[in-house]
Design a protein around this motif. Structure first.
Motif, PDB file in Angstrom:
ATOM      1  N   GLY A  55       0.828  -1.214   0.000  1.00 49.00           N
ATOM      2  CA  GLY A  55       0.000   0.000   0.000  1.00 49.00           C
ATOM      3  C   GLY A  55       0.854   1.252   0.000  1.00 49.00           C
ATOM      4  N   GLY A  56       1.916   1.257   0.761  1.00 52.49           N
ATOM      5  CA  GLY A  56       2.821   2.407   0.793  1.00 52.49           C
ATOM      6  C   GLY A  56       3.497   2.623  -0.546  1.00 52.49           C
ATOM      7  N   ALA A  57       3.935   1.549  -1.180  1.00 56.36           N
ATOM      8  CA  ALA A  57       4.576   1.668  -2.488  1.00 56.36           C
ATOM      9  C   ALA A  57       3.573   2.182  -3.530  1.00 56.36           C
ATOM     10  N   GLY A  58       2.338   1.666  -3.485  1.00 55.32           N
ATOM     11  CA  GLY A  58       1.304   2.126  -4.417  1.00 55.32           C
ATOM     12  C   GLY A  58       0.992   3.598  -4.212  1.00 55.32           C
ATOM     13  N   ALA A  59       0.886   4.019  -2.967  1.00 53.34           N
ATOM     14  CA  ALA A  59       0.613   5.432  -2.668  1.00 53.34           C
ATOM     15  C   ALA A  59       1.763   6.312  -3.142  1.00 53.34           C
ATOM     16  N   TYR A  60       2.978   5.863  -2.948  1.00 52.79           N
ATOM     17  CA  TYR A  60       4.144   6.633  -3.390  1.00 52.79           C
ATOM     18  C   TYR A  60       4.114   6.853  -4.902  1.00 52.79           C
ATOM     19  N   PHE A  61       3.905   5.781  -5.665  1.00 52.72           N
ATOM     20  CA  PHE A  61       3.904   5.907  -7.118  1.00 52.72           C
ATOM     21  C   PHE A  61       2.712   6.711  -7.607  1.00 52.72           C
ATOM     22  N   PHE A  62       1.575   6.586  -6.943  1.00 47.52           N
ATOM     23  CA  PHE A  62       0.388   7.339  -7.337  1.00 47.52           C
ATOM     24  C   PHE A  62       0.567   8.828  -7.077  1.00 47.52           C
ATOM     25  N   LEU A  63       1.080   9.179  -5.915  1.00 46.77           N
ATOM     26  CA  LEU A  63       1.215  10.587  -5.548  1.00 46.77           C
ATOM     27  C   LEU A  63       2.404  11.259  -6.214  1.00 46.77           C
TER      28      LEU A  63
END
Length: 172
Positions: free
Chosen positions: A32-40
């Motif tokens: 989830g943290g990696a997904g949020a990083y790439f999304f933001l």
């Protein structure tokens, strides 16, 4: 002796279940943290693309007429009374503005009070008997689009708004 083996077996099962839950939680949080990083951190703006390619795009030269469609929702629905031949009707219209590109989205948001005033002026000239038909609704939408585009062209030297969309239309 048998009781001690039974207790040790149960404690081992509890520890393995707890360890499995902890591992799953860590994997989910990490993903989830990696997904949020790439999304933001993704930069889809035209200025970001210009920097990535080494070119420059001043704000004045970016018209964003070919950008992707973005929708600016008006903060509240428009409610008004529309006179008709037989009786007056209450009308509620929810509106969104279709714009192209991030720059035009910011311009439209900056001028929402002026856009609301323009739409209220257009809506107040409508007739309830016309609004009941599809042709009347389409005419109101096209008049709204042309008036808002004209006002935005006067304010920003650019029509900014591509289309006025009715996302909710209730007539009583």
């Amino acid at each position: 002796m048998a009781e001690e083996d039974l207790k040790t077996g149960e404690e081992g099962k509890k520890k393995s279940k707890l360890m499995l839950i902890i591992i799953i939680a860590v994997v989910l949080l990490g993903g989830g943290g990696a997904g949020a990083y790439f999304f933001l951190m993704a930069d889809d703006s035209p200025a970001g693309a210009a920097v990535a390619t080494g070119g420059t795009q001043p704000d004045e030269l970016v018209s964003d007429s070919s950008g992707r469609a973005l929708f600016v929702a008006m903060p509240r629905p428009f409610q008004f009374n529309a006179p008709g031949v037989s009786r007056e009707r209450l009308v509620q219209i929810e509106v969104q503005l279709m714009v192209r590109g991030q720059v035009n989205e910011e311009r439209a948001k900056r001028h929402i009070p002026m856009i609301e005033g323009t739409l209220l002026r257009v809506f107040s000239t409508s007739n309830a008997d016309d609004l009941v038909t599809e042709v009347g609704k389409a005419d109101l939408r096209s008049r709204s689009t042309s008036q808002v585009r004209q006002v935005m062209n006067d304010l920003e030297d650019n029509p900014v708004i591509e289309e006025v969309l009715f996302t909710g239309f209730v007539i009583q």
